[in-house]
Design an enzyme around this catalytic site. Sequence first.
Site, PDB file in Angstrom:
ATOM      1  CB  THR A 188      -0.968   0.091   1.266  1.00 23.81           C
ATOM      2  OG1 THR A 188      -1.933   0.983   1.243  1.00 23.81           O
ATOM      3  CG2 THR A 188      -0.373   0.060   2.803  1.00 23.81           C
ATOM      4  CG  ASN A 189      -0.406   4.716  -1.318  1.00 24.57           C
ATOM      5  OD1 ASN A 189      -1.014   5.551  -0.862  1.00 24.57           O
ATOM      6  ND2 ASN A 189      -0.794   4.050  -2.379  1.00 24.57           N
ATOM      7  NE  ARG A 190       4.533   8.759   4.175  1.00 29.11           N
ATOM      8  CZ  ARG A 190       4.928   9.721   4.052  1.00 29.11           C
ATOM      9  NH1 ARG A 190       5.663   9.754   2.969  1.00 29.11           N
ATOM     10  NH2 ARG A 190       4.436  10.990   4.473  1.00 29.11           N
ATOM     11  CB  SER A 191      -3.012   8.123   0.186  1.00 33.79           C
ATOM     12  OG  SER A 191      -4.044   8.549   0.175  1.00 33.79           O
TER      13      SER A 191
ATOM     14  CB  ALA B 172      -2.115   7.434  -3.441  1.00 31.50           C
TER      15      ALA B 172
END
Length: 220
Positions: free
Chosen positions: A21-24, A88
């Site tokens: 996943t990512n930091r959004s 994102a």
Amino acid sequence: MKVLITAGPTVEPIDPVRYLTNRSSGKMGYALAAAAAKRGHSVLLISGPTTLEIPEGVDYLPIESATEMYQAVESQIGRHDLAIFAAAVADYTPAEIAEQKLKKLGAEMTLTLKRTKDILGSARKVMGFKGTLVGFAAETENVVENARGKCLRKDCDLVIANDVSRRDIGFDSSENEVTLVYPDRSEPLPQDSKEHLAFHLIEIFEGIHSQPSGNLDNHD
Ligand code: PMT
């Protein structure tokens, strides 16, 4: 207007217990959804997993992966006048999802990834969207140049560029500092809370939508 907004991260499963996943955090997209609803628009928020409350008066469609977000946008975008892509979305996803939890084997392991479909890039060319199209660009260098490239390649009316190399703005912070990148010009905006900025951005999108060239398919 009928407004579709994507927000948050996508979650790409590796096996039953692991994912990419990512930091959004979803804050920017949720602030836009709240602002659009408060300004009287009908809003559909298509969101990856976040810890945020769904803004009042907003229709909510939860998704997890980039594939699910693509399918949700594809099925809904034709009913909308304005589409804002603040999510994102993963550019790559595991080529295979293991059915069982992966076991530790050697000292290294290789994970093969495959490209996801570009949702924003498909909005006009594949999904045939004729309304006002706004992308976001998360950049760490050459912010305006890279955002303009995305704006032109993906046939957007406007791309909101943010510098995600800074910790005080962009991903997961409560403030953002963005540059409006149009096909032929750009305009920096001052740093502001995401809530306040969202109201300003919605006003700008309303202005674009009301121009004849930015309003190819008005569903009002
Ligand atoms: O959620 P927050 O913590 O509040 O942070 C806000 C934010 C930094 C996530 C937001 O402001 C932002 O910049 N969103 C876009 C993040 C991103 O993925 O940018 P990108 O430059 O990789 O993608 C460009 C555009 O294509 C984006 O509109 C993105 O939604 C879209 N995209 C990307 C990949 C893909 N497969 N499909 C897409 O539609």
